[in-house]
Design a protein around this motif. Structure first.
Motif, short mmCIF file in Angstrom:
data_model
loop_
_atom_site.label_atom_id
_atom_site.label_comp_id
_atom_site.label_asym_id
_atom_site.label_seq_id
_atom_site.Cartn_x
_atom_site.Cartn_y
_atom_site.Cartn_z
N ALA B 206 0.89 -1.27 -0.24
CA ALA B 206 -0.06 0.14 -0.02
C ALA B 206 0.88 1.17 -0.03
O ALA B 206 2.07 1.29 0.48
CB ALA B 206 -1.00 0.01 1.38
N PRO B 207 0.39 2.44 -0.52
CA PRO B 207 1.14 3.56 -0.71
C PRO B 207 1.32 4.00 0.78
O PRO B 207 0.71 3.87 1.67
CB PRO B 207 0.43 4.57 -1.62
N LYS B 208 2.74 4.65 1.05
CA LYS B 208 3.01 5.24 2.34
C LYS B 208 2.31 6.64 2.43
O LYS B 208 1.77 7.27 1.30
CB LYS B 208 4.30 5.45 2.56
N PRO B 209 2.04 7.09 3.65
CA PRO B 209 1.27 8.34 3.61
C PRO B 209 2.30 9.45 3.13
O PRO B 209 3.52 9.66 3.13
CB PRO B 209 1.34 8.67 5.34
N GLY B 210 1.42 10.32 2.63
CA GLY B 210 2.00 11.40 1.70
C GLY B 210 2.45 11.03 0.23
O GLY B 210 3.12 11.92 -0.41
N GLN B 211 2.48 9.94 -0.22
CA GLN B 211 2.79 9.42 -1.58
C GLN B 211 1.39 10.04 -2.36
O GLN B 211 0.42 9.47 -2.25
CB GLN B 211 3.10 8.04 -1.76
N ASN B 212 1.88 10.89 -3.32
CA ASN B 212 0.69 11.26 -4.02
C ASN B 212 0.80 11.10 -5.69
O ASN B 212 0.14 11.59 -6.37
CB ASN B 212 0.48 12.84 -3.89
N LEU B 213 1.86 10.26 -6.14
CA LEU B 213 2.11 9.84 -7.56
C LEU B 213 1.99 8.47 -7.55
O LEU B 213 2.90 7.80 -7.14
CB LEU B 213 3.46 10.37 -8.05
N LEU B 214 1.17 8.11 -8.51
CA LEU B 214 1.03 6.74 -9.09
C LEU B 214 1.70 6.61 -10.36
O LEU B 214 1.39 7.46 -11.24
CB LEU B 214 -0.49 6.35 -9.21
N ALA B 215 2.81 5.76 -10.46
CA ALA B 215 3.52 5.50 -11.68
C ALA B 215 3.39 4.38 -12.34
O ALA B 215 3.34 3.43 -11.55
CB ALA B 215 5.06 6.00 -11.42
N ILE B 216 2.94 4.15 -13.39
CA ILE B 216 2.57 2.93 -14.03
C ILE B 216 3.12 2.77 -15.32
O ILE B 216 3.35 3.57 -16.24
CB ILE B 216 0.95 2.80 -14.44
N PHE B 217 4.07 1.60 -15.63
CA PHE B 217 4.72 1.24 -16.77
C PHE B 217 4.30 0.12 -17.28
O PHE B 217 4.23 -0.83 -16.52
CB PHE B 217 6.14 1.43 -16.44
N GLU B 218 4.13 -0.11 -18.60
CA GLU B 218 3.53 -1.15 -19.22
C GLU B 218 4.59 -1.76 -20.15
O GLU B 218 5.28 -1.06 -20.93
CB GLU B 218 2.19 -0.88 -19.98
N THR B 219 4.94 -2.92 -20.13
CA THR B 219 5.95 -3.52 -21.01
C THR B 219 5.56 -4.64 -21.83
O THR B 219 4.61 -5.49 -21.36
CB THR B 219 7.28 -3.95 -20.33
N GLY B 220 6.33 -5.01 -22.90
CA GLY B 220 5.88 -6.30 -23.64
C GLY B 220 4.65 -6.36 -24.43
O GLY B 220 3.79 -5.55 -24.53
N HIS B 221 4.57 -7.39 -25.22
CA HIS B 221 3.71 -7.81 -26.32
C HIS B 221 2.40 -8.58 -25.50
O HIS B 221 2.94 -9.27 -24.57
CB HIS B 221 4.21 -8.58 -27.32
N PRO B 222 1.25 -8.33 -25.99
CA PRO B 222 0.40 -9.20 -25.19
C PRO B 222 0.28 -10.73 -25.53
O PRO B 222 1.01 -11.11 -26.49
CB PRO B 222 -0.97 -8.42 -25.69
N PRO B 223 -0.40 -11.44 -24.81
CA PRO B 223 -0.68 -12.84 -25.38
C PRO B 223 -1.12 -13.04 -26.65
O PRO B 223 -1.99 -12.38 -26.82
CB PRO B 223 -1.44 -13.27 -24.32
N GLN B 224 -0.72 -14.00 -27.16
CA GLN B 224 -0.97 -14.43 -28.59
C GLN B 224 -1.98 -15.60 -28.34
O GLN B 224 -1.67 -16.48 -27.78
CB GLN B 224 0.30 -14.96 -29.68
N LYS B 225 -3.04 -15.47 -29.35
CA LYS B 225 -4.12 -16.48 -29.18
C LYS B 225 -3.68 -17.63 -30.38
O LYS B 225 -3.45 -16.94 -31.65
CB LYS B 225 -5.54 -16.08 -29.40
N LEU B 226 -3.71 -18.65 -30.15
CA LEU B 226 -3.41 -19.76 -31.23
C LEU B 226 -4.72 -20.76 -31.29
O LEU B 226 -5.20 -21.07 -30.13
CB LEU B 226 -2.20 -20.44 -30.96
N ALA B 227 -4.72 -21.07 -32.41
CA ALA B 227 -5.75 -22.27 -32.63
C ALA B 227 -5.00 -23.61 -32.67
O ALA B 227 -4.55 -23.72 -33.70
CB ALA B 227 -6.69 -21.91 -33.87
N ASP B 228 -5.30 -24.48 -31.87
CA ASP B 228 -4.43 -25.69 -31.60
C ASP B 228 -5.65 -26.80 -31.91
O ASP B 228 -6.54 -26.45 -32.19
CB ASP B 228 -3.97 -25.63 -30.31
#
Lengths: 212, 418
Positions: B206-228
């Motif tokens: 959980a964020p500590k008291p006084g923390q007022n900035l949420l930083a989000i970083f998204e990485t990589g390629h999404p899951p690939q769907k395959l028909a098996d």
């Protein structure tokens, strides 16, 4: 005779192949013309959340209840009320524009009460303040209704909460949501809750198996 | 002579018939839209988004959700927040609609129609991510109540996993629900949500008291769907390429946080378990296999009968068997057990998040990817610009791969007409 049999044998499967390979028509062609829908009834697109018919029902019910309450009607003086979404919170799992509920409630009450209740437009106070400043600065005249010492204060203000309880059955795909919407009128002088109303409903549905 | 000719002809018909039953179905074709109509539709759209908007008209309602979520994330990246909101609102409206008596959904169950005839709503991980992005967009404008509701709504989409421990385990959504509640000023709700998030993913706190900035970083390629499977009937997932990020170091001024993934999207996709539709697709395969076997048997028997026929009646019987065999083969060829592999292809592979106390607006957090030894990978630094919120709750967001790094059409949504 034999050649007829062979021709039949050849043509029939060919026809069947062609017919068997026919599929459904393109989905993207014709649309649906615009139709008016009664907001008080279930629409063509629906889920388990709060929908137009729920908003119509709940605000009508709350209006009737408030109009029949002696706190607001029949008491000495005409009560001044603020009904907006400022203290009407959404703790449900549903995204909603709360103003849809509070606006309909306020407007319905204002029309039906015919002056037995007065409504303070607190969200417009900035707009009112600017006009008052212009009048008092002499930049515009005083219009026709005279001046008041200050903007109107209010006797009561609406508070309330939208809450929901969701359930999912992973094996059947059944989803259900209990929605509870509470309305409370708070005395802005002493903090007493002078009127309360609750509207609750539960909806359940099951998506087609292809979406589960 | 006539007999030989007949046999050859039947063989040709069989080959032609099977080749005629191509896997492409009409609903998979794009509509023919007049260029001036398309140009009119795209006229007021941002230039670089036009190629993603075009399929809205060309692919229609069937792919409406798919195309809008792709647009939404790209529009968000370009800071066209109004367009992003509109796209995700359209997508969520369809996702939330109950398709109990939907014609296309019924057709998807038909033996002769592919699953992908149904309107796309996405697999649960995709639906949850649509709520995630809508929630982020609410954070941008400081509407914390609806942000919280959106994240909570996303979590509900993750409730249909086969295994109990995989249901509603989207830790990032629980954390963000907590963050939105905190920003809204509802400490009780915030506390519950942060506790839920930490319970789901011990790397979170959980964020500590006084923390007022949420930083989000998204990485990589999404899951690939395959028909098996032999008939492409099994939907499986494969982790996207270039998705090896395991840890980040996110820094702001003199503070550096080492951050593990808050959410692994591939994990969410692959732990969903079997879908109820899978048994229907398996039934289509059984029919296909059965019809093929019967067809083969009848063709062999018919051919043999025809070869040894010494009179007209035997020849007719042989031809009838071959005819019945062809019908069975035709039915087998026309059965459509293919799994729906349309996929939201500009999602990330992982979501990292952390919080800071930020008082100097001129500084943004910076994310560095760490290698296995915990050292910063050179050249991996990405600035996380603050894109919204207010002084009490700022929000910064970035991705290491652009949402525009995708084809004009989503995977599985488009089959070129031959």
């Amino acid at each position: 005779m034999k050649s007829r049999i062979f021709v039949t044998c050849i043509l029939s499967p060919l026809f069947l192949f062609v017919a068997g390979c026919q599929t459904t028509p393109v989905q993207n062609t014709a649309g649906t013309p615009t139709t008016y829908q009664d907001p008080g009834t279930r629409g063509a697109v629906s889920g388990v959340g709060i929908e137009s018919q729920d908003i119509v029902s709940m605000t009508d019910k709350m209006s009737r209840d408030m109009l029949g309450d002696p706190v607001f009607v029949g008491s000495k003086g005409t009560p001044r009320i603020i009904i907006d979404s400022k203290f009407f919170s959404n703790e449900s799992s549903e995204r909603i524009n709360k103003n849809i509920i509070t606006d309909r409630l306020r407007i319905g009450l204002n029309r039906v009460s015919k002056g037995r209740m007065q409504f303070v437009g607190r969200e417009y106070s900035g707009m009112v303040e600017k006009e008052r400043d212009l009048k008092r600065a002499g930049k515009v005249d005083t219009a026709t209704r005279g001046l008041t010492r200050a903007q109107a204060g209010a006797d009561f203000r609406l508070g309330g909460r939208i809450s929901s309880l969701d359930a999912r059955n992973a094996s059947t795909g059944q989803i259900s949501r209990y929605n509870q919407i509470t309305f409370e009128m708070v005395d802005l002088e002493n903090g007493l809750i002078v009127w309360s109303g609750i509207y609750e409903f539960s909806k359940s549905a099951q998506d087609n198996i292809v979406y589960r | 002579m006539a007999k030989r000719f007949g046999l050859r002809s039947l063989g040709c018909v069989l080959i032609l018939g099977i080749s005629a039953c191509q896997t492409l179905q009409k609903h998979e074709l794009e509509a023919k839209v007049a260029p001036e109509v398309l140009a009119g539709y795209l006229k007021d759209k941002p230039e670089n988004l036009k190629r993603l908007y075009a399929p809205i008209l060309l692919q229609g309602k069937r792919n409406l959700v798919l195309n809008h979520v792709r647009i939404g994330i790209a529009a968000m990246e370009e800071r066209h927040f109004d367009l992003a909101e509109a796209s995700f609102d359209i997508a969520l409206k369809s996702i939330e609609t109950i398709y109990a008596d939907n014609e296309e959904a019924e057709k998807a169950l038909s033996l002769w129609t592919k699953e992908n005839i149904k309107d796309f709503k996405g697999e649960p991980y995709e639906r949850a991510m649509a709520y995630y992005y809508r929630g982020l967009l609410y954070l941008v404008v400081g509407d914390y109540e609806n942000a919280r509701a959106s994240f909570k709504g996303g979590m509900l989409q993750d409730a249909f996993a086969a295994d109990k421990q995989d249901r509603s385990d989207f830790a990032a959504l629980a954390y963000l629900e907590g963050w939105a509640s905190k920003c809204w000023g509802n400490e009780n709700l915030a506390k519950d949500s942060f506790a839920e998030a930490v319970g789901l993913n011990a790397a979170l706190s959980a964020p500590k008291p006084g923390q007022n900035l949420l930083a989000i970083f998204e990485t990589g390629h999404p899951p690939q769907k395959l028909a098996d499977g032999d008939s492409n009937e099994k939907l499986t997932f494969k982790r996207g390429p270039n998705s090896s990020e395991k840890k980040l170091r996110v820094s702001l001024a003199k503070v550096s946080n080492t951050v593990a993934p808050a959410e692994d999207i591939f994990y969410q996709a692959s732990t969903r378990g079997g879908r109820p539709i899978d048994s229907i697709l398996a039934g289509k395969v059984n029919f296909k296999d059965g019809a093929n076997t019967v067809g083969d048997g009848l063709l062999v028997a018919g051919t043999a009968t025809l070869a040894v026929s010494s009179n007209r009646n035997t020849a007719i019987a042989g031809a009838a068997m071959m005819f019945a065999g062809l019908v069975a083969k035709a039915a087998a060829a026309a059965a459509q057990p293919d799994a729906d592999i349309r996929a939201w292809d500009n999602l990330p592979d992982k979501v990292f998040l952390t919080t800071f106390a930020q008082h100097d607006d001129s500084q943004n957090p910076t994310a560095h990817v760490l290698d296995a030894a915990g050292d910063v990978i050179a050249g991996s630094a990405v600035d996380l610009p603050i894109i919204g919120g207010d002084d009490a709750c700022k929000f910064s967001w970035a991705r290491n791969l652009s949402a525009f790094a995708v084809n004009d059409r989503a995977p599985g949504s488009f089959v070129p007409e031959k």
